[in-house]
Design a protein around this motif. Structure first.
Motif, short mmCIF file in Angstrom:
data_model
loop_
_atom_site.label_atom_id
_atom_site.label_comp_id
_atom_site.label_asym_id
_atom_site.label_seq_id
_atom_site.Cartn_x
_atom_site.Cartn_y
_atom_site.Cartn_z
N ARG B 157 0.80 -1.22 0.00
CA ARG B 157 0.00 0.00 0.00
C ARG B 157 0.84 1.28 0.00
O ARG B 157 0.63 2.16 -0.82
CB ARG B 157 -0.89 0.02 1.24
N ALA B 158 1.77 1.35 0.95
CA ALA B 158 2.48 2.61 1.15
C ALA B 158 3.20 3.10 -0.11
O ALA B 158 3.14 4.29 -0.42
CB ALA B 158 3.45 2.48 2.32
N ALA B 238 10.33 7.32 2.22
CA ALA B 238 9.95 6.31 3.20
C ALA B 238 9.59 5.00 2.53
O ALA B 238 9.76 3.94 3.13
CB ALA B 238 8.77 6.81 4.04
N VAL B 239 9.11 5.05 1.29
CA VAL B 239 8.57 3.84 0.67
C VAL B 239 9.42 3.30 -0.48
O VAL B 239 9.27 2.15 -0.85
CB VAL B 239 7.14 4.09 0.15
N GLN B 452 3.23 4.13 14.90
CA GLN B 452 4.07 4.35 13.71
C GLN B 452 4.95 3.16 13.39
O GLN B 452 5.51 3.08 12.30
CB GLN B 452 4.95 5.58 13.92
N ARG B 454 4.14 0.24 12.76
CA ARG B 454 3.58 -0.56 11.68
C ARG B 454 4.01 -0.01 10.31
O ARG B 454 4.34 -0.77 9.40
CB ARG B 454 2.06 -0.56 11.80
#
Lengths: 114, 609
Positions: B157-158, B238-239, B452, B454
């Motif tokens: 998802r992210a 971040a991803v 956070q 997760r």
């Protein structure tokens, strides 16, 4: 023509941005992005426009004819290619978002909430 | 030699699609070796170009369309040592990222390698081109490849959300720049940067030129993540896979700053010369806000990749200050600092990648003490943190010293030194804090905002979770990059040489001479900047400050709790507001982008007219 294409371009840029800001549907967001980009076509074509001039295809017209500026038309072609690429990529991401999140509302896409 | 000039752009443009085409049925060793060899070849070619351009810079005209009487119809690669050197630096980082990927991914297809090479083609072309429209097109090429690379783990998802935010923000920035190109073409009838600069040099700064300048600068500063155009950066970092983050933070973001510098000195220095003081004030202000907000957000993160991303924002703020000083010395500091910071940040992301590869999480508190299994990486991270803090006498310190000297040389800007010190201490301190908690088990194991943790879970490969080993190569590559930071700045002549080439870069009148008329422009003589005892003192303060900040982060809880309740609550509220702004909602991000561009554009129109 004069000022008109540029005024419309500003309008398209701003209304497109507003669409992206207010959108509750990612497909709409992507389409608003193409509205923003349409403003760039208008600016570029408006810059090269000459009243009463012909399309810049010089093979079958007398060389003394008045032509619109071909350079900006080439730039717009490049711009169109970029738009096609980015839009396709974004729509693919939206399809994937729908599969993974079950929603295409930006409100629901919050795994990064900080 | 001259036809070789186009190869650094052509090679990755040919090899990239080839890898995508054959990637599905070619064996992995084929993808790996072809991509790494191509990246290595491009890096070598860029170094050759820099050597070739060292005596005097030159322009290569595509298809032999040379300019006639100073009018350029063709498209040029305008090659000077600064541009070619930056392209070579991008090449080094792409090569390092590809070598790191050899062991980082268990399973990977040619698509990844192909996208990395397309990304490289965009960056190299961006650094070498002499044509304004091509600059924007190369921006789009590297953006498109970067969007796809961000979403590489498309099954999760992210990455989808991060890539959407990245793509939408940067595309809008690109469209704003297309409009600016149209406006400048309308004013000058030219697309070659040298010719635009020559046409504008006797021109005054009318509203059209100022609007074009604002759109171009803010477009490139969106890539460079200046506040408030920066929101996409932390989400994307971040991803994105770690080898991609290495390129994002190491060089892509800095290319945005490079474009602003190039455009200022080549195109806008003429019309804006009477307004230099106002330009300086506006963009130094933007840089300071970026640097301080980035540093604060960096210290507040527990997701290590996000932490490093905010540190990049903070350091870009410093670089923007350096460019905005509008002096050769300031830009020399930027050039040295880009190399030092880029290598350090690349190494730090690779260290974070080791943690992700081994433990499948990147959360500082989840990893509490678990890093003891890989102590070498902890050492590397601590060294990287101190280099980020600008510890003397290494490359980042050299760059920071030049920035400090340039700031104090300008009346009224000496206070910037305090900003540099705060930024260095806070970002270095945040990384040092992570190293202490993860590798030594110092400080409490439970932190604020446990939800956070997760978001920080990330698997490198689809089927593999945590694993019990770390390949040597994944430690060796960041170690070599850090050795580079330790050594490069100390090579005799490296920093003074950079200063001379940067002074060539900022000579506004010379650029059209060598691009349009083929003049042989000699390298200017510049007295090398002297590093004073004060600079060493500032460096020492930054390093000690970083250690203190790390200590405060690790053991400061009793101290924080001893504060009066009202003060603590208002502090928490302020932190909550700033964090709440980074909420991952694309509509909000674009609202901030629009507000920032309108505000800065308005200020420019009023102040520079």
């Amino acid at each position: 023509m004069g000022f008109l294409p540029f005024a419309v371009a500003v309008w398209l840029f701003v209304i497109g941005l507003w669409g992206v800001v207010s959108s509750r549907n990612l497909v709409r967001t992507v389409l608003c992005l193409t509205v923003v980009q349409s403003s760039t076509y208008l600016v570029l074509l408006g810059v090269g426009y000459r009243t009463g001039a012909m399309a810049p295809i010089v093979a079958d017209i007398p060389s003394t004819s008045k032509l619109v500026d071909p350079i900006v038309q080439v730039l717009v072609l490049t711009d169109v290619v970029i738009e096609a690429t980015i839009t396709a990529l974004l729509l693919a991401l939206v399809v994937q978002a729908h599969k993974r999140f079950g929603s295409i509302d930006p409100e629901d896409l919050r795994p990064l909430r900080d | 030699m001259s036809h070789l000039s186009a190869l650094p752009v052509l090679v990755p443009f040919l090899a990239g699609p080839l890898l995508v085409a054959v990637g599905f049925f070619a064996p992995r060793w084929f993808d790996d070796s072809l991509a790494t060899l191509a990246a290595l070849a491009v890096t070598t070619l860029c170094v050759l170009l820099a050597v070739h351009a060292a005596p005097h810079p030159y322009a290569y005209w595509m298809g032999g369309w040379r300019p006639q009487h100073g009018v350029a119809i063709g498209i040029s690669l305008s090659i000077d040592v600064t541009g070619a050197g930056l392209a070579a630096f991008a090449g080094v980082l792409v090569t390092a990222a590809l070598v790191y990927s050899l062991r980082y991914f268990d399973a990977i297809e040619g698509l990844f390698h192909g996208l990395m090479l397309l990304f490289m083609a965009g960056m190299v072309g961006f650094a070498l081109t002499g044509d304004l429209f091509n600059l924007v097109v190369f921006f789009e090429v590297m953006s498109a490849a970067a969007f796809a690379l961000t979403a590489y783990r498309i099954e999760e998802r992210a990455p989808i959300q991060g890539a959407l935010n990245f793509a939408i923000t940067n595309s809008i920035a690109g469209y704003a720049m297309f409009i600016a190109v149209g406006l400048l073409y309308a004013r000058t009838g030219a697309l070659n940067m040298a010719q635009i600069g020559a046409a504008l040099s006797s021109h005054h700064a009318d509203p059209l030129v100022i609007v074009a300048m604002t759109l171009l600068f803010l477009g490139f500063l969106t890539k460079a993540a200046a506040v408030p155009l920066h929101f996409w950066l932390a989400d994307a970092h971040a991803v994105a896979p770690v080898p991609v983050c290495v390129l994002f933070s190491g060089v892509m973001v800095e290319l945005g700053v490079y474009a602003v510098a190039r455009l200022y000195w080549v195109v806008f220095a003429g019309p804006l010369a009477p307004h230099a003081a106002a330009v300086r004030a506006i963009f130094v202000g933007l840089g300071v806000v970026t640097a301080l907000l980035g540093a604060a957000m960096c210290f507040l993160q527990r997701h290590i990749k996000r932490l490093l991303a905010f540190s990049t924002i903070s350091h870009v703020g410093m670089l923007l200050c350096g460019v905005a000083l509008l002096s050769g010395q300031g830009l020399s500091g930027v050039a040295v600092y880009v190399v030092g910071h880029g290598l350090t940040k690349a190494a730090l992301f690779m260290c974070a990648g080791v943690l992700l590869h081994r433990f499948a999480t990147i959360d500082e508190y989840e990893l509490h003490g678990r890093g003891r299994e890989v102590p070498v990486v902890g050492g590397l991270m601590a060294v990287g943190a101190l280099l980020l803090a600008g510890i003397p006498p290494f490359t980042t310190f050299m760059g920071k010293s030049l920035l400090e000297a340039a700031s104090s040389a300008l009346p009224g800007y000496g206070w910037l030194i305090a900003v540099y010190i705060v930024v260095s201490a806070m970002t270095g301190g945040a990384v040092l804090r992570v190293a202490g908690r993860v590798f030594l088990g110092w400080g409490p194991a439970e932190g604020p905002h446990p939800e956070q943790a997760r978001a920080a879970q990330e698997r490198v490969d689809e089927e593999r979770g945590p694993r019990g080993h770390t390949p040597v190569l994944m430690v060796l590559v960041p170690a070599l990059l850090l050795v580079g930071v330790l050594v490069l700045g100390l090579i005799p002549g490296a920093v003074p040489g950079t200063e001379r080439y940067v002074h060539q870069f900022v000579a506004h009148g010379n650029y059209p001479a060598w691009v349009l008329h083929g003049a042989r422009v000699a390298l200017p003589h510049v007295a090398p900047s002297h590093i004073s005892a004060e600079d060493y003192a500032y460096g020492a303060i930054s390093a000690v400050g970083a250690v203190l900040a790390a200590g405060l982060g690790l053991f400061g809880r009793p101290l924080r709790e001893s504060l009066p309740a009202r003060l603590r609550r208002s502090g928490q509220n302020a932190v909550g507001v700033v964090r709440g702004l980074h909420n991952g909602h694309i509509g909000d991000y674009i609202a901030w982008w629009s507000a920032g561009v309108s505000l800065i554009g308005g200020i420019c129109l009023i102040a520079l007219h």
